[in-house]
Design an enzyme around this catalytic site. Structure first.
Site, mmCIF file in Angstrom:
data_model
loop_
_atom_site.group_PDB
_atom_site.id
_atom_site.type_symbol
_atom_site.label_atom_id
_atom_site.label_comp_id
_atom_site.label_asym_id
_atom_site.label_seq_id
_atom_site.Cartn_x
_atom_site.Cartn_y
_atom_site.Cartn_z
ATOM 1 N N SER A 74 24.823 19.241 47.149
ATOM 2 C CA SER A 74 25.442 20.368 47.845
ATOM 3 C C SER A 74 26.938 20.124 47.913
ATOM 4 O O SER A 74 27.445 19.155 47.371
ATOM 5 C CB SER A 74 24.890 20.494 49.276
ATOM 6 O OG SER A 74 25.132 19.285 49.990
ATOM 7 N N TYR A 97 25.675 24.527 46.052
ATOM 8 C CA TYR A 97 25.518 25.419 47.197
ATOM 9 C C TYR A 97 26.244 24.823 48.394
ATOM 10 O O TYR A 97 26.476 23.615 48.465
ATOM 11 C CB TYR A 97 24.037 25.681 47.516
ATOM 12 C CG TYR A 97 23.246 24.446 47.843
ATOM 13 C CD1 TYR A 97 23.076 24.040 49.166
ATOM 14 C CD2 TYR A 97 22.673 23.671 46.835
ATOM 15 C CE1 TYR A 97 22.354 22.897 49.470
ATOM 16 C CE2 TYR A 97 21.950 22.534 47.127
ATOM 17 C CZ TYR A 97 21.796 22.150 48.449
ATOM 18 O OH TYR A 97 21.093 21.012 48.743
#
Length: 126
Positions: free
Chosen positions: A25, A58
């Site tokens: 992430s 993300y």
């Protein structure tokens, strides 16, 4: 027809952490996340200004006010600490929405505090 348009960006943020063994992430200071209009788990593209690498991951929330920009998991291989990055999210708009939508642009200082915000990218001149 849907158009894929810039929704928001963090411009010239600096990488503060790289956590190879953390779940993949990009941790983003919660204040920056909110100001840009990014959502947790939203797909983001990251453009490394320092080395030219471009990749997708993300967003996750990092501590508000911390200035953290942390590349985690495989993304940790894509930058060194201190690298300058542009973090963008895109959204699909129909032609009517696209004609009026203005992206949220957050310009960062070297310590990832907010330098400026805008909704329009200046016209590029020679």
């Amino acid at each position: 027809m849907l158009l894929n348009m810039l929704k928001c960006k963090l411009h010239r943020a600096r990488v503060t952490h790289a956590e190879l063994h953390y779940e993949g992430s990009c941790g983003i200071d919660g204040d920056l996340l909110d100001l840009a209009g990014l959502r947790e788990n939203e797909s983001i593209d990251i453009y490394n200004v320092t080395n030219g690498k471009r990749f997708r991951t993300y967003a996750i929330r990092a501590e508000a006010g911390s200035g953290i920009i942390s590349l985690n998991g495989a993304a940790a291989h894509m930058a060194d600490l201190g690298d300058i990055v542009i973090i963008c999210a895109y959204a699909h708009f129909d032609e009517v929405e696209a004609s009026t939508y203005q992206p949220r642009l957050v310009y960062c200082n070297e310590d990832n505090t907010v330098k400026d915000t805008a909704n329009i990218i200046p016209v590029q001149v020679a």
